[in-house]
Design an enzyme around this catalytic site. Structure first.
Site, PDB file in Angstrom:
ATOM      1  N   ASP A   1       0.870  -1.168   0.000  1.00  0.00           N
ATOM      2  CA  ASP A   1       0.000   0.000   0.000  1.00  0.00           C
ATOM      3  C   ASP A   1       0.915   1.229   0.000  1.00  0.00           C
ATOM      4  O   ASP A   1       1.949   1.231   0.661  1.00  0.00           O
ATOM      5  CB  ASP A   1      -0.847  -0.076   1.285  1.00  0.00           C
ATOM      6  CG  ASP A   1      -1.841   1.036   1.430  1.00  0.00           C
ATOM      7  OD1 ASP A   1      -3.036   0.757   1.289  1.00  0.00           O
ATOM      8  OD2 ASP A   1      -1.413   2.182   1.700  1.00  0.00           O
TER       9      ASP A   1
ATOM     10  N   ASN B   1      -2.639  13.367  -3.495  1.00  0.00           N
ATOM     11  CA  ASN B   1      -3.924  13.800  -4.064  1.00  0.00           C
ATOM     12  C   ASN B   1      -4.294  15.186  -3.565  1.00  0.00           C
ATOM     13  O   ASN B   1      -4.712  16.045  -4.346  1.00  0.00           O
ATOM     14  CB  ASN B   1      -5.030  12.824  -3.658  1.00  0.00           C
ATOM     15  CG  ASN B   1      -5.103  11.636  -4.589  1.00  0.00           C
ATOM     16  OD1 ASN B   1      -4.767  11.735  -5.758  1.00  0.00           O
ATOM     17  ND2 ASN B   1      -5.525  10.506  -4.073  1.00  0.00           N
TER      18      ASN B   1
ATOM     19  N   ASP C   1      -3.318   9.836 -10.080  1.00  0.00           N
ATOM     20  CA  ASP C   1      -3.518   8.775 -11.079  1.00  0.00           C
ATOM     21  C   ASP C   1      -2.220   8.493 -11.837  1.00  0.00           C
ATOM     22  O   ASP C   1      -1.870   7.331 -12.075  1.00  0.00           O
ATOM     23  CB  ASP C   1      -4.606   9.186 -12.089  1.00  0.00           C
ATOM     24  CG  ASP C   1      -6.009   9.001 -11.522  1.00  0.00           C
ATOM     25  OD1 ASP C   1      -6.127   8.524 -10.378  1.00  0.00           O
ATOM     26  OD2 ASP C   1      -6.972   9.340 -12.223  1.00  0.00           O
TER      27      ASP C   1
ATOM     28  N   GLU D   1      -5.050   2.482  -3.525  1.00  0.00           N
ATOM     29  CA  GLU D   1      -3.582   2.426  -3.643  1.00  0.00           C
ATOM     30  C   GLU D   1      -3.047   1.164  -2.963  1.00  0.00           C
ATOM     31  O   GLU D   1      -1.984   1.173  -2.376  1.00  0.00           O
ATOM     32  CB  GLU D   1      -2.918   3.706  -3.093  1.00  0.00           C
ATOM     33  CG  GLU D   1      -3.756   4.521  -2.137  1.00  0.00           C
ATOM     34  CD  GLU D   1      -3.913   3.884  -0.770  1.00  0.00           C
ATOM     35  OE1 GLU D   1      -4.930   3.173  -0.578  1.00  0.00           O
ATOM     36  OE2 GLU D   1      -3.030   4.079   0.085  1.00  0.00           O
TER      37      GLU D   1
HETATM   38  N1  LIG Z   1      -5.512   9.575  -7.655  1.00  0.00           N
HETATM   39  C1  LIG Z   1      -6.096   8.500  -7.148  1.00  0.00           C
HETATM   40  N2  LIG Z   1      -6.190   8.363  -5.827  1.00  0.00           N
HETATM   41  C2  LIG Z   1      -6.768   7.267  -5.329  1.00  0.00           C
HETATM   42  C3  LIG Z   1      -7.276   6.262  -6.150  1.00  0.00           C
HETATM   43  N3  LIG Z   1      -7.784   5.294  -5.351  1.00  0.00           N
HETATM   44  C4  LIG Z   1      -7.617   5.709  -4.068  1.00  0.00           C
HETATM   45  N4  LIG Z   1      -6.996   6.902  -4.037  1.00  0.00           N
HETATM   46  C5  LIG Z   1      -6.642   7.730  -2.905  1.00  0.00           C
HETATM   47  O1  LIG Z   1      -5.710   7.094  -2.064  1.00  0.00           O
HETATM   48  C6  LIG Z   1      -5.757   7.757  -0.806  1.00  0.00           C
HETATM   49  C7  LIG Z   1      -5.663   6.718   0.267  1.00  0.00           C
HETATM   50  O2  LIG Z   1      -5.630   7.392   1.481  1.00  0.00           O
HETATM   51  P1  LIG Z   1      -5.454   6.672   2.862  1.00  0.00           P
HETATM   52  O3  LIG Z   1      -6.288   5.412   2.855  1.00  0.00           O
HETATM   53  O4  LIG Z   1      -5.709   7.680   3.934  1.00  0.00           O
HETATM   54  O5  LIG Z   1      -3.985   6.182   2.871  1.00  0.00           O
HETATM   55  P2  LIG Z   1      -2.628   6.966   2.766  1.00  0.00           P
HETATM   56  O6  LIG Z   1      -2.807   8.437   2.657  1.00  0.00           O
HETATM   57  O7  LIG Z   1      -1.855   6.330   1.652  1.00  0.00           O
HETATM   58  O8  LIG Z   1      -1.975   6.658   4.127  1.00  0.00           O
HETATM   59  P3  LIG Z   1      -1.335   5.308   4.656  1.00  0.00           P
HETATM   60  O9  LIG Z   1      -1.866   4.192   3.802  1.00  0.00           O
HETATM   61  O10 LIG Z   1      -1.759   5.189   6.063  1.00  0.00           O
HETATM   62  O11 LIG Z   1       0.145   5.451   4.502  1.00  0.00           O
HETATM   63  C8  LIG Z   1      -7.067   8.553  -0.787  1.00  0.00           C
HETATM   64  O12 LIG Z   1      -6.768   9.914  -0.912  1.00  0.00           O
HETATM   65  C9  LIG Z   1      -7.800   8.066  -1.995  1.00  0.00           C
HETATM   66  O13 LIG Z   1      -8.620   9.044  -2.569  1.00  0.00           O
HETATM   67  C10 LIG Z   1      -7.163   6.436  -7.559  1.00  0.00           C
HETATM   68  O14 LIG Z   1      -7.574   5.611  -8.380  1.00  0.00           O
HETATM   69  N5  LIG Z   1      -6.563   7.552  -8.021  1.00  0.00           N
END
Ligand SMILES: Nc1nc2c(ncn2[C@@H]2O[C@H](COP(=O)(O)OP(=O)(O)OP(=O)(O)O)[C@@H](O)[C@H]2O)c(=O)[nH]1
Length: 312
Positions: free
Chosen positions: A189, A197, A206, A232
């Site tokens: 992850d 974002n 993306d 992610e």
């Molecule tokens: N650009 C983009 N962002 C995505 C997609 N799928 C998920 N996300 C983003 O991935 C982010 C995941 O955030 P969190 O689950 O808080 O995880 P994190 O910020 O990576 O933090 P940790 O996992 O704790 O390190 C969110 O902002 C989602 O909107 C996608 O297809 N495209």
């Protein structure tokens, strides 16, 4: 028979001939007659209109004028075989043809052998334009292929999607169970991806996901699978790989991911990964163990790889 009735008969025969000529002239399908050597002897208006030639441009020309170069020899041979063969009718077939303006079109052709007034065989060919139908079929085929692709792949990254990935994992587990080979999975992850974002926008996020997919893929073996589980979060299936080797591979991937600058902002991206290897477990159990290990990696400060302990 009286001279009156002979006249009448003559008129009837003439009328019949004119009718036949008119039918050929007004027929909505293209008709041509070729001589024993394949040269046009007759072409009707629909035939000329379809190919974009005038009648005088076709008469006397070899019929392969309207055939793409690649098939000319084959078509010439088929024509000669038909003229000298036993069959009186040629089966309906689809062909690609060329119009005067170079346009490629598709026809269905059907042919019959007739006898000319010199006693020699002629071939009469009837053609129907099916270009539009073919184009529609092609578009439908492409749309179906796209649907089929989307049913198995993630649109953004082109990786296998969750459903297909989990099916692959089941297969891999089944193979390990049957042959006793090792199997490792890695759940990873991205770290603090939300920041990217939030700071640079979703489309930059993306682009990062797409580029990262490539970076990871380049480090994998042909036999490994990378899957986007969602957001992610990714899964890598490594058949025939034990936990230690999986850790070495994943360490290499982690470092490569962290070393690569992403997008025009030259962003740094790191990942946290959990590894679980196959030990008489179900896919759910394996994913669960890998997930716990990944959580530990996050807890321990992110940007690291943790192996799940073997269950006792
Ligand atoms: N650009 C983009 N962002 C995505 C997609 N799928 C998920 N996300 C983003 O991935 C982010 C995941 O955030 P969190 O689950 O808080 O995880 P994190 O910020 O990576 O933090 P940790 O996992 O704790 O390190 C969110 O902002 C989602 O909107 C996608 O297809 N495209």
């Amino acid at each position: 028979m009286t001279s009156m009735s002979t006249d009448h008969l003559y008129q009837l025969v003439n009328r019949s001939k004119r009718n036949t000529e008119n039918v050929i002239k007004t027929a909505p399908l293209g008709i041509c007659i070729t001589d024993p050597h394949g040269y046009f002897e007759m072409v009707n208006p629909a035939y000329c209109q379809f190919y974009g030639y005038r009648e005088e441009e076709l008469i006397g020309q070899h019929f392969t004028l309207v055939v793409p170069e690649a098939y000319r020899a084959q078509m010439r041979q088929l024509h000669d075989e038909f003229i000298h063969g036993e069959e009186t009718h040629e089966l309906r077939q689809e062909w690609e043809v060329r119009c005067k303006n170079g346009e490629a079109r598709t026809i269905i052709a059907e042919a019959a052998r007739i006898e000319g007034d010199d006693g020699q065989s002629r071939k009469v060919t009837f053609i129907v334009d099916i270009t539009q139908r073919k184009q529609l079929e092609e578009r439908l085929k492409q749309a179906n292929e796209r649907l089929e692709y989307l049913a198995h792949h993630d649109e953004l990254t082109g990786l296998l999607n969750r459903r297909q990935g989990l099916a692959k994992l089941e297969e891999a587990i089944e193979r390990s169970r049957r042959y006793g080979n090792p199997l490792s999975i890695v759940l990873f992850d991205l770290d603090d991806f939300k920041n990217i974002n939030d700071t640079y926008g979703h489309s930059t996020g993306d682009s990062v996901l797409q580029a990262l997919t490539q970076v990871v893929n380049q480090q994998l073996r042909e036999t490994d699978f990378q899957i986007r589980l969602g957001g992610e979060e990714f899964l890598i299936i490594m058949p025939e790989v034990d936990a230690d080797s999986a850790r070495i591979a994943m360490e290499r991937i982690r470092q490569e991911v962290a070393r690569t600058p992403y997008t025009e902002h030259a962003l740094t991206v790191t990942l946290s990964a959990g590894i679980a290897c196959y030990i008489e477990a179900s896919s759910t159990r394996m994913l669960d163990r890998a997930d716990k290990a990944m959580y530990q990696a996050k807890q321990a400060g992110r940007n690291r790889v943790v192996i799940a302990p073997s269950p006792v």
